[in-house]
Design a protein around this motif. Structure first.
Motif, short mmCIF file in Angstrom:
data_model
loop_
_atom_site.label_atom_id
_atom_site.label_comp_id
_atom_site.label_asym_id
_atom_site.label_seq_id
_atom_site.Cartn_x
_atom_site.Cartn_y
_atom_site.Cartn_z
N LEU A 122 31.43 -0.18 4.16
CA LEU A 122 32.63 -0.77 3.58
C LEU A 122 33.85 0.05 4.01
N ILE A 123 34.90 -0.66 4.37
CA ILE A 123 36.21 -0.05 4.58
C ILE A 123 37.19 -0.85 3.75
N PHE A 124 38.02 -0.14 2.98
CA PHE A 124 39.04 -0.85 2.21
C PHE A 124 40.36 -0.10 2.33
N ASN A 125 41.43 -0.86 2.14
CA ASN A 125 42.77 -0.29 2.13
C ASN A 125 43.62 -1.07 1.14
N PHE A 126 44.46 -0.33 0.45
CA PHE A 126 45.30 -0.94 -0.57
C PHE A 126 46.73 -1.09 -0.06
N HIS A 127 47.58 -1.67 -0.88
CA HIS A 127 48.92 -2.14 -0.55
C HIS A 127 49.68 -1.29 0.47
N ASN A 128 49.79 -0.02 0.20
CA ASN A 128 50.63 0.83 1.03
C ASN A 128 50.23 0.84 2.49
N VAL A 129 48.96 0.71 2.76
CA VAL A 129 48.48 0.92 4.12
C VAL A 129 49.02 -0.16 5.07
N LEU A 130 48.73 -1.42 4.81
CA LEU A 130 49.24 -2.48 5.68
C LEU A 130 50.75 -2.60 5.59
N GLY A 131 51.31 -2.21 4.46
CA GLY A 131 52.76 -2.25 4.31
C GLY A 131 53.48 -1.22 5.14
N PHE A 132 52.88 -0.03 5.24
CA PHE A 132 53.57 1.10 5.86
C PHE A 132 53.17 1.38 7.31
N VAL A 133 52.43 0.50 7.95
CA VAL A 133 52.09 0.73 9.36
C VAL A 133 52.98 -0.11 10.26
N SER A 134 53.22 0.39 11.45
CA SER A 134 54.09 -0.32 12.39
C SER A 134 53.38 -1.51 13.05
N ASP A 135 52.04 -1.48 13.08
CA ASP A 135 51.29 -2.54 13.75
C ASP A 135 50.04 -2.86 12.92
N SER A 136 50.17 -3.82 12.00
CA SER A 136 49.06 -4.12 11.10
C SER A 136 47.87 -4.74 11.83
N SER A 137 48.11 -5.50 12.90
CA SER A 137 47.00 -6.10 13.66
C SER A 137 46.14 -5.02 14.31
N SER A 138 46.78 -4.02 14.91
CA SER A 138 46.02 -2.92 15.53
C SER A 138 45.25 -2.14 14.49
N LEU A 139 45.84 -1.97 13.33
CA LEU A 139 45.14 -1.26 12.26
C LEU A 139 43.86 -2.00 11.87
N VAL A 140 43.97 -3.31 11.66
CA VAL A 140 42.80 -4.09 11.26
C VAL A 140 41.73 -4.04 12.36
N GLN A 141 42.14 -4.07 13.63
CA GLN A 141 41.18 -3.97 14.73
C GLN A 141 40.47 -2.61 14.70
N ASN A 142 41.22 -1.54 14.50
CA ASN A 142 40.61 -0.21 14.41
C ASN A 142 39.60 -0.15 13.28
N LEU A 143 40.03 -0.58 12.10
CA LEU A 143 39.15 -0.51 10.93
C LEU A 143 37.88 -1.32 11.17
N SER A 144 38.04 -2.51 11.73
CA SER A 144 36.87 -3.36 11.99
C SER A 144 35.88 -2.71 12.95
N SER A 145 36.40 -1.96 13.92
CA SER A 145 35.52 -1.32 14.90
C SER A 145 34.70 -0.18 14.29
N TRP A 146 35.08 0.28 13.11
CA TRP A 146 34.37 1.39 12.46
C TRP A 146 33.31 0.91 11.47
N LEU A 147 33.17 -0.41 11.33
CA LEU A 147 32.18 -0.96 10.42
C LEU A 147 30.80 -1.03 11.07
N LYS A 148 29.77 -0.79 10.27
CA LYS A 148 28.42 -1.08 10.71
C LYS A 148 28.29 -2.60 10.88
N ASN A 149 27.30 -3.04 11.64
CA ASN A 149 27.05 -4.48 11.74
C ASN A 149 26.80 -5.04 10.35
N GLY A 150 27.51 -6.09 10.02
CA GLY A 150 27.38 -6.68 8.69
C GLY A 150 28.22 -6.00 7.63
N GLY A 151 29.01 -4.98 8.03
CA GLY A 151 29.85 -4.27 7.08
C GLY A 151 31.01 -5.13 6.59
#
Length: 198
Positions: A122-151
């Motif tokens: 599981l990876i989770f992030n709350f309000h501040n994270v997507l709000g305070f990053v310059s590139d939310s799409s890249s952040l979501v891609q990074n986070l997704s790449s760190w998940l186990k299969n089925g995570g």
């Protein structure tokens, strides 16, 4: 420009770190936490008993502690941009029995981290994270790449209409109109401009 914004975010959380957890004593955030916990715990209940999670931009560890309290076989990592917020988390966890179940990492979530690849249930992030990053799409891609299969990846994002309502309630109609047109704005004058989502 990105580096200047990054420094503004660091400065903002440097100034807020020591009293950030005071939100737990405010009625609005008590209600918000109950609703968020209801949503999050339904997903946590579906995970393996010994799940590993990343609290992405977890700051002082408010949510990590809630999970470690409720799920005694879980282990977590907090990765955050602010050393000041992590210092509060370190102090908080030093008073618990969770030191063998938690790791605190200072770093930028927008940077690739191959040590995380396929690591988390599981990876989770709350309000501040997507709000305070310059590139939310890249952040979501990074986070997704760190998940186990089925995570599972869960993101709670700042809501545009909440920001507009908040500014209208303060009589800041011009700020509300601006926020509506660019999906960026502020709740307070001391915070950097954040991204809002619908």
């Amino acid at each position: 420009m990105k580096n200047m914004y990054l420094q503004q975010v660091k400065d903002y959380f440097h100034n807020k770190a020591t009293f950030y957890d005071d939100v737990e004593e405010q009625t609005y955030w008590e209600l918000s936490d109950l609703l968020l916990w209801d949503t999050l715990s339904k997903q946590l209940d579906k995970l393996p008993k010994k799940f590993i999670f990343l609290d992405a931009g977890g700051g002082t560890g408010r949510w990590t502690k809630k999970i470690l309290d409720a799920y005694p076989h879980s282990k977590g990592v907090i990765k955050d941009l602010s050393p000041d917020m992590l210092a509060v988390a370190k102090e908080k966890f030093s008073k618990t029995t969770y030191l063998d179940r938690i790791e605190l990492i200072h770093g930028n979530l927008l940077e690739k981290d191959s040590s995380f690849d396929k690591h988390f249930d599981l990876i989770f992030n709350f309000h501040n994270v997507l709000g305070f990053v310059s590139d939310s799409s890249s952040l979501v891609q990074n986070l997704s790449s760190w998940l186990k299969n089925g995570g599972t990846l869960i993101s709670f994002a700042p809501n545009l209409f909440h920001g507009i309502f908040f500014n209208i309630s303060l009589g800041k109609i011009d700020k509300s109109n601006e926020m509506l047109s660019i999906s960026k704005g502020k709740f307070t004058s001391e915070m950097p401009e954040i991204n809002f989502f619908t």
